[in-house]
Scaffold this motif. Structure first.
Motif, mmCIF file in Angstrom:
data_model
loop_
_atom_site.group_PDB
_atom_site.id
_atom_site.type_symbol
_atom_site.label_atom_id
_atom_site.label_comp_id
_atom_site.label_asym_id
_atom_site.label_seq_id
_atom_site.Cartn_x
_atom_site.Cartn_y
_atom_site.Cartn_z
ATOM 1 N N LEU A 256 0.844 -1.201 0.000
ATOM 2 C CA LEU A 256 0.000 0.000 0.000
ATOM 3 C C LEU A 256 0.877 1.249 0.000
ATOM 4 C CD1 LEU A 256 -3.106 0.658 0.298
ATOM 5 C CD2 LEU A 256 -2.494 1.322 2.625
ATOM 6 N N ALA A 257 1.931 1.211 0.821
ATOM 7 C CA ALA A 257 2.826 2.368 0.916
ATOM 8 C C ALA A 257 3.498 2.643 -0.428
ATOM 9 C CB ALA A 257 3.873 2.123 1.993
ATOM 10 N N ILE A 258 3.950 1.578 -1.076
ATOM 11 C CA ILE A 258 4.622 1.731 -2.364
ATOM 12 C C ILE A 258 3.657 2.308 -3.386
ATOM 13 C CG2 ILE A 258 5.582 0.445 -4.306
ATOM 14 C CD1 ILE A 258 6.752 -1.507 -2.315
ATOM 15 N N LYS A 259 2.475 1.758 -3.367
ATOM 16 C CA LYS A 259 1.488 2.206 -4.347
ATOM 17 C C LYS A 259 1.168 3.686 -4.121
ATOM 18 C CE LYS A 259 -2.388 1.310 -6.962
ATOM 19 N NZ LYS A 259 -2.930 0.437 -7.930
ATOM 20 N N ASN A 260 0.969 4.062 -2.870
ATOM 21 C CA ASN A 260 0.659 5.457 -2.576
ATOM 22 C C ASN A 260 1.813 6.373 -2.938
ATOM 23 O OD1 ASN A 260 -1.962 5.363 -1.758
ATOM 24 N ND2 ASN A 260 -1.454 4.859 0.364
ATOM 25 N N GLU A 261 3.018 5.891 -2.721
ATOM 26 C CA GLU A 261 4.198 6.671 -3.068
ATOM 27 C C GLU A 261 4.185 7.009 -4.560
ATOM 28 O OE1 GLU A 261 7.134 7.600 -1.524
ATOM 29 O OE2 GLU A 261 8.416 7.861 -3.291
ATOM 30 N N VAL A 262 3.806 6.019 -5.370
ATOM 31 C CA VAL A 262 3.794 6.229 -6.817
ATOM 32 C C VAL A 262 2.591 7.073 -7.233
ATOM 33 C CG1 VAL A 262 3.563 5.059 -9.024
ATOM 34 C CG2 VAL A 262 5.080 4.134 -7.280
ATOM 35 N N LEU A 263 1.470 6.858 -6.572
ATOM 36 C CA LEU A 263 0.260 7.590 -6.968
ATOM 37 C C LEU A 263 0.356 9.062 -6.598
ATOM 38 C CD1 LEU A 263 -2.535 5.062 -5.943
ATOM 39 C CD2 LEU A 263 -1.816 5.661 -8.245
ATOM 40 N N GLY A 264 1.135 9.360 -5.555
ATOM 41 C CA GLY A 264 1.230 10.738 -5.115
ATOM 42 C C GLY A 264 0.032 11.096 -4.267
ATOM 43 N N PRO A 265 0.043 12.318 -3.677
ATOM 44 C CA PRO A 265 -0.986 12.675 -2.713
ATOM 45 C C PRO A 265 -2.405 12.660 -3.292
ATOM 46 C CG PRO A 265 0.484 14.526 -3.165
ATOM 47 C CD PRO A 265 1.052 13.342 -3.855
ATOM 48 N N GLU A 266 -2.561 12.939 -4.588
ATOM 49 C CA GLU A 266 -3.922 13.039 -5.127
ATOM 50 C C GLU A 266 -4.584 11.673 -5.181
ATOM 51 O OE1 GLU A 266 -1.468 14.218 -7.888
ATOM 52 O OE2 GLU A 266 -1.062 15.522 -6.197
ATOM 53 N N GLY A 267 -3.799 10.683 -5.560
ATOM 54 C CA GLY A 267 -4.422 9.386 -5.797
ATOM 55 C C GLY A 267 -4.361 8.445 -4.617
ATOM 56 N N GLU A 268 -4.050 9.008 -3.455
ATOM 57 C CA GLU A 268 -3.759 8.136 -2.322
ATOM 58 C C GLU A 268 -4.914 7.205 -1.953
ATOM 59 O OE1 GLU A 268 -1.758 8.522 2.058
ATOM 60 O OE2 GLU A 268 -2.120 10.293 0.855
ATOM 61 N N ILE A 269 -4.547 5.943 -1.696
ATOM 62 C CA ILE A 269 -5.521 4.984 -1.212
ATOM 63 C C ILE A 269 -5.346 4.923 0.292
ATOM 64 C CG2 ILE A 269 -6.360 2.622 -1.438
ATOM 65 C CD1 ILE A 269 -4.514 2.306 -3.824
ATOM 66 N N LEU A 270 -6.412 5.129 1.038
ATOM 67 C CA LEU A 270 -6.232 5.202 2.481
ATOM 68 C C LEU A 270 -6.354 3.844 3.147
ATOM 69 C CD1 LEU A 270 -8.138 8.495 3.152
ATOM 70 C CD2 LEU A 270 -5.672 8.106 3.178
ATOM 71 N N GLU A 271 -7.399 3.124 2.794
ATOM 72 C CA GLU A 271 -7.627 1.839 3.446
ATOM 73 C C GLU A 271 -6.994 0.749 2.621
ATOM 74 O OE1 GLU A 271 -9.257 0.314 6.141
ATOM 75 O OE2 GLU A 271 -8.746 2.296 6.927
ATOM 76 N N GLU A 272 -6.281 -0.108 3.261
ATOM 77 C CA GLU A 272 -5.575 -1.097 2.466
ATOM 78 C C GLU A 272 -6.516 -2.073 1.789
ATOM 79 O OE1 GLU A 272 -3.961 -4.708 4.911
ATOM 80 O OE2 GLU A 272 -3.253 -2.783 5.645
ATOM 81 N N ASP A 273 -7.716 -2.219 2.341
ATOM 82 C CA ASP A 273 -8.612 -3.177 1.730
ATOM 83 C C ASP A 273 -9.529 -2.548 0.686
ATOM 84 O OD1 ASP A 273 -8.670 -4.996 4.704
ATOM 85 O OD2 ASP A 273 -7.891 -5.675 2.788
ATOM 86 N N GLU A 274 -9.402 -1.262 0.540
ATOM 87 C CA GLU A 274 -10.208 -0.625 -0.485
ATOM 88 C C GLU A 274 -9.742 -1.127 -1.850
ATOM 89 O OE1 GLU A 274 -11.195 3.937 -0.908
ATOM 90 O OE2 GLU A 274 -11.583 2.955 1.015
ATOM 91 N N PRO A 275 -10.677 -1.474 -2.700
ATOM 92 C CA PRO A 275 -10.269 -2.087 -3.961
ATOM 93 C C PRO A 275 -9.627 -1.080 -4.906
ATOM 94 C CG PRO A 275 -12.620 -1.674 -3.954
ATOM 95 C CD PRO A 275 -12.125 -1.306 -2.592
#
Lengths: 749, 245
Positions: free
Chosen positions: A714-733
């Protein structure tokens, strides 16, 4: 002076009251004699050389001087230490001064930087190399210094670090004659020389807060300096083991620990593992349980060293040497301080380094291999340093230091030399050609010195000149000047000397001028084929890179490597024996780095285990080798720019790959936070080859990669997505996972 | 302490039930056995599984939670014969050590704190049928060539599986008392499901297994079945597709 009625410290006239505040903060109600003796000189702002045993409260003298000046005058202090580990230790202690409004910073690492931000701090703790590099960058705040502390100043005697320490102290003496200089030293015979050189008051004392009993260990007993002989309580047949068991198992309070100095790493490891077999079965269940926690903390290391360490620790023993990873070293130090680990086998580097005392110190090996004497006895100064580690203030009423005699004849010899004997005199090591070459260039390059007169004036102010007649090095200095001129580091015009751009850049890069000559030659060469190996070999050929020892059985393999890669070489193969050996060693180092970045035989980034097997290096060695290589490659790139070498880009790439230990294909992944060389390789092999792939992969897919848990995915994905695309809940699809019309289970509860 | 031994096929059946839902799961183990609850990342499907300690040949476990990568585990016992004994235990480095006849594997655990606790929705499903998984598999296979979803329509005496897209269509009719037994019936119901998800679940169920299928009207389906010689009990839940009208 003396104790006040309510148990406080009386400060001498002229000392700032905040010093008392600090002493109160540290809970100090009375001063040790050497501290008392130092305070008047501190108050008067005199230079001070303090020669006292370990643990006699040297640091407090320095801290008091710092507080006194920094608080009063709003000026700055610099605290110079020889090793990084020590810098961190001092920093941790000095940080407490924050409460008095004194801001403390720690500075080490990157030498090609003037660290302007340090201006905002009142006290800077730095290694001597870093202090030298700050001087070379003519960092502005250096002129604001009102206190300069040099710790472990007896290292002036050290071939490696001595000259740098000497040069910076000389420089400060010239630049900042008003700054108060506080030099802390172990006991040496000619401490008066250091004091004389610096125009300092000498405080000398053999005071120790914890009594020290010194003796020779032989057979089943110890003969102490007071002529008594005491039999050991254990009898396993090995005197060193007995002396350890004696203090660990049979001391009255059951809290005894031992620190054993051995000469080689292998010995330290083997001794610790053997000791754990003897000791482990004799420990209580509670002790064993506390050790199991340490073993767990050491984690799942695949390296041979890691495995041996766990084996040793499970039985209450451990080893400590530079091959350990940082993480393991810290864990071991903490576990020893917490008295979980009962006995520590260390190489002599520990004696010069961090503060890790034990009730009993045993010096097992007192001979070592030196170039012209394979059985050279260790200097008294060094043995005394080891001895000084005995006795933990507040815990032990007495420290015990024993040196081990292997036969009857050695007993008297050791008694005379190390127990009764005095520590040797120390001598400046500045008179060597490499040291002069390095520091003379920096003198010109930084404009501290502008002509031959000023150079001689500088040389006359050194410790070397204080101890020797300067004519002894006239020829050497002249040779250095012609070397520097010939190689175009400086331009000599009559008496005037000026550094060239090349010379200036090299001084700031903080590399040996000879390294720069080699790198320049490599950069201007025209090889038939420029490869990663070409660049690595040239970099490893510089004297700044520690040579890797080439074993006889490796000769053939390395020669083969050289002949199959002849087209790639940037340097000529030397014919002279010494140079030739050095060349072979450079090829070996280059092969090591090739393995590290995945261009070796394996075709993939080698892990610690493989490197250890192939090159006999521990995790700590790998780190330090990689760091030095990174620094030289960085310098090579900077020089490539200076000379407009077409190799600049290629060097840049190699530097980056060495820094991270990766093949080129992983470069994109390595930029993502949380992804190191191991994870990058696993992601890549799973088909996730860069930030774009991470963006388009679901968290589940990322976390299905071995070694990447959901949280990290989740952290890696958020890092790449940047602040706009952040996924907060790890189980969110991930958005693509649910098609239109598809409901979720949560919709039905 | 975590040290268990069972036939390879027992482990295989457990992991195969889990992998359609999640690659990594959190296992809660205690004296009674294993409990695993997992949901797929999109929260469309869920598994709730129990395995009795008697399913193991040897079972030495103190209560604990472990994070496991079941895909890797399944892979690691691939080579074992069905009746071959496999042991799994934790070593000092917190790795799972898997050993079978002449093979030993060590696999790191996954941090169990990274898993959320899936909530099982309480569903009151009006229909409950008993049938063999093969009956469903047949319809599944054919519909896969037609569409990407499948509809169950159940009346008092038959269950109809349909799948259609554009001009193609499949209808498979199962009759009460022949292809299935009716356990419970409140009212006729119809629900559609993603074929992709459903076929994954059916892979987890396995061929030729007695199952109970619970259905509702535009509601999740529930598959209940036993495995590992009736020592393992599993429930799958799958959320329906809701046709936008």
């Amino acid at each position: 002076m003396g104790m006040k009625g309510e148990g406080g410290v009386d400060l001498p006239e002229g000392m700032d009251g905040r010093v008392k505040e600090a002493l109160d903060m540290w809970g100090i109600k009375s001063l040790y004699p050497p501290q008392k003796d130092s305070f008047p000189a501190i108050a008067e702002g005199k230079n001070l050389v303090v020669c006292v045993p370990t643990a006699a409260g040297k640091s407090l003298i320095a801290y008091s001087a710092i507080i006194n000046k920094v608080v009063k005058k709003g000026k700055k202090a610099l605290y110079i230490v020889p090793l990084r580990a020590l810098a961190s230790e001092k920093f941790e202690e000095l940080k407490q001064l924050n409460r008095l409004g004194i801001k403390v910073a720690l500075s080490y690492g990157d030498f090609d930087d003037d660290d302007r931000y340090l201006e905002r701090f009142d006290v800077v703790v730095a290694t001597s190399e870093k202090a030298d590099s700050l001087l070379r960058h003519r960092t502005r705040w250096l002129s604001d210094l009102s206190v300069i502390v040099a710790d472990e100043v007896h290292l002036l005697n050290d071939k490696g670090r001595g000259p740098t320490l000497e040069v910076i102290l000389t420089r400060f003496k010239q630049l900042n004659p008003k700054a108060q200089m506080i030099c802390l030293s172990a006991t040496v015979k000619n401490s008066a020389d250091i004091a004389g050189w610096l125009g300092a008051e000498l405080i000398e004392s053999d005071f120790r807060p914890v009594k020290l009993s010194e003796g020779v260990l032989y057979g089943g007993s110890v003969r102490t300096s007071d002529g008594k002989e005491r039999a050991l309580t254990a009898d396993t047949g090995d005197p060193v083991t007995d002396a350890v068991l004696d203090v660990v198992l049979h001391s009255d309070d059951g809290k005894g620990q031992a620190l054993v100095f051995v000469y080689t790493r292998r010995n330290a490891e083997a001794a610790a593992v053997n000791m754990s077999k003897v000791l482990g079965s004799r420990l209580s269940g509670a002790d064993t349980a506390r050790l199991t926690e340490v073993v767990d903390g050491l984690g799942g290391s695949d390296s041979r060293i890691g495995k041996r360490l766990k084996q040793a620790v499970s039985g209450g023993a451990a080893f400590h040497h530079a091959g350990l990873s940082n993480e393991h070293r810290k864990l071991i130090e903490v576990a020893f301080k917490e008295r979980r680990i009962k006995v520590l086998f260390a190489t002599p580097t520990l004696a010069a380094g961090i503060n890790l005392p034990a009730r009993r110190v045993i010096v097992r090996d007192w001979k070592r291999f030196e170039q012209f004497n394979p059985q050279a006895p260790i200097p008294v100064l060094e043995v005394k340093q080891m001895f000084g580690r005995a006795g933990r203030p507040r815990f032990d009423t007495e420290g015990q230091s024993y040196i081990y005699a292997r036969n009857e004849e050695e007993v008297d010899l050791l008694m005379e030399r190390y127990i009764w004997g005095e520590a040797e005199e120390i001598y400046s090591k500045l008179g060597s050609f490499p040291a002069l070459r390095m520091h003379i260039l920096s003198s010109f390059a930084t404009n501290y010195v502008r002509d031959m007169d000023e150079l001689w004036e500088f040389i006359r102010s050194t410790f070397f000149a204080y101890q020797n007649d300067t004519w002894k090095i006239t020829t050497d200095v002249e040779d250095v000047i012609s070397f520097l001129e010939e190689e175009e580091f400086i331009k000599v015009d009559g008496d005037k000397v000026e550094a060239t751009d090349f010379g200036k850049r090299v001084a700031r890069l903080y590399i040996d001028p000879l390294s720069a000559v080699i790198l320049r030659k490599a950069l201007l060469s025209e090889p038939k084929k420029l490869t990663t190996f070409s660049i690595l070999q040239a970099a490893c050929y510089t004297p700044d890179i520690h040579k890797m020892f080439v074993r006889r059985k490796e000769y053939e393999k390395i020669l083969e490597e050289i002949y199959s890669r002849e087209d790639e070489l940037l340097m000529d193969i030397p014919t002279e024996k010494a140079d030739y050996d050095f060349f072979l060693a450079s090829v070996k180092s280059a092969i090591f780095l090739l393995e590290w970045i995945g261009d070796g035989e394996l075709g993939m980034e080698a892990n610690e285990e493989r490197l250890e097997k192939l090159f006999n290096v521990g995790p700590g060695d790998i780190r330090s080798k990689v760091e030095t290589a990174k620094w030289i490659l960085y310098s090579m790139r900077e020089l490539a720019r200076l000379f407009n070498s077409p190799m600049a880009k290629a060097v840049d790439l190699v530097a980056l790959r060495v820094e991270h230990g990766i093949k080129r294909e992983l470069l994109e992944l390595i930029g993502v936070k949380g992804v190191g060389r191991v994870r990058a390789r696993r992601l890549f092999d799973a088909g996730i080859k860069g930030p774009d792939d991470i963006r388009s992969s679901t968290v589940q897919r990322l976390s299905s990669v071995h070694g990447i848990g959901r949280v990290l995915a989740l952290a890696i994905k958020n890092e790449v997505l940047g602040p706009e695309g952040e996924i907060l809940e790890e189980d969110e699809p991930g958005e693509e996972e649910v098609g239109t019309g598809q409901s979720r289970l949560g919709d039905f509860s | 302490m975590f040290n268990v031994e069972a036939k390879a096929e027992t482990f295989r059946s457990v992991f195969s039930v889990l992998t359609p839902i999640a690659g990594e799961i959190k296992l809660a183990a205690d004296d009674n056995g294993w409990k695993i609850r997992a949901v797929d990342p999109a929260h469309v499907a869920m598994v709730d599984l129990e395995l009795e300690s008697s399913a193991f040949e040897k079972y030495d476990v103190e209560p604990m939670e472990l994070g496991l990568n079941v895909e890797r585990l399944l892979e690691s016992i691939k080579s074992a014969r069905g009746d071959e004994l496999v042991t799994m235990k934790l070593d000092d480095d917190n790795r799972l050590v898997i050993s079978m006849s002449n093979l030993t594997l060590k696999i790191p655990l996954v941090d169990p704190s990274g898993f959320s606790e899936p909530k099982v929705p309480s569903l009151n499903l009006p229909i409950n049928l008993k049938l063999n998984s093969a009956e469903l598999q047949k319809g599944l296979k054919i519909s896969a060539s037609i569409s990407d979803y499948l509809t169950f329509e159940c009346s008092e005496d038959k269950l109809i599986m349909t799948s259609s897209e554009d001009l193609s269509m499949m209808t498979l009719e199962l009759k009460k008392g022949q292809e299935y037994e009716l356990v419970e019936f409140e009212k006729p119901s119809k629900s559609s499901f993603s074929l992709d998800y459903f076929s994954h679940l059916m892979k987890g169920v396995g061929a030729n297994r007695d199952i109970q299928l619970h259905l509702g009207n535009s509601y999740p389906l529930k598959l209940v079945f036993d495995f590992a010689e009736e020592k393992g009990h599993a429930i799958y839940l799958l959320a329906p597709r809701i046709e936008s009208s």
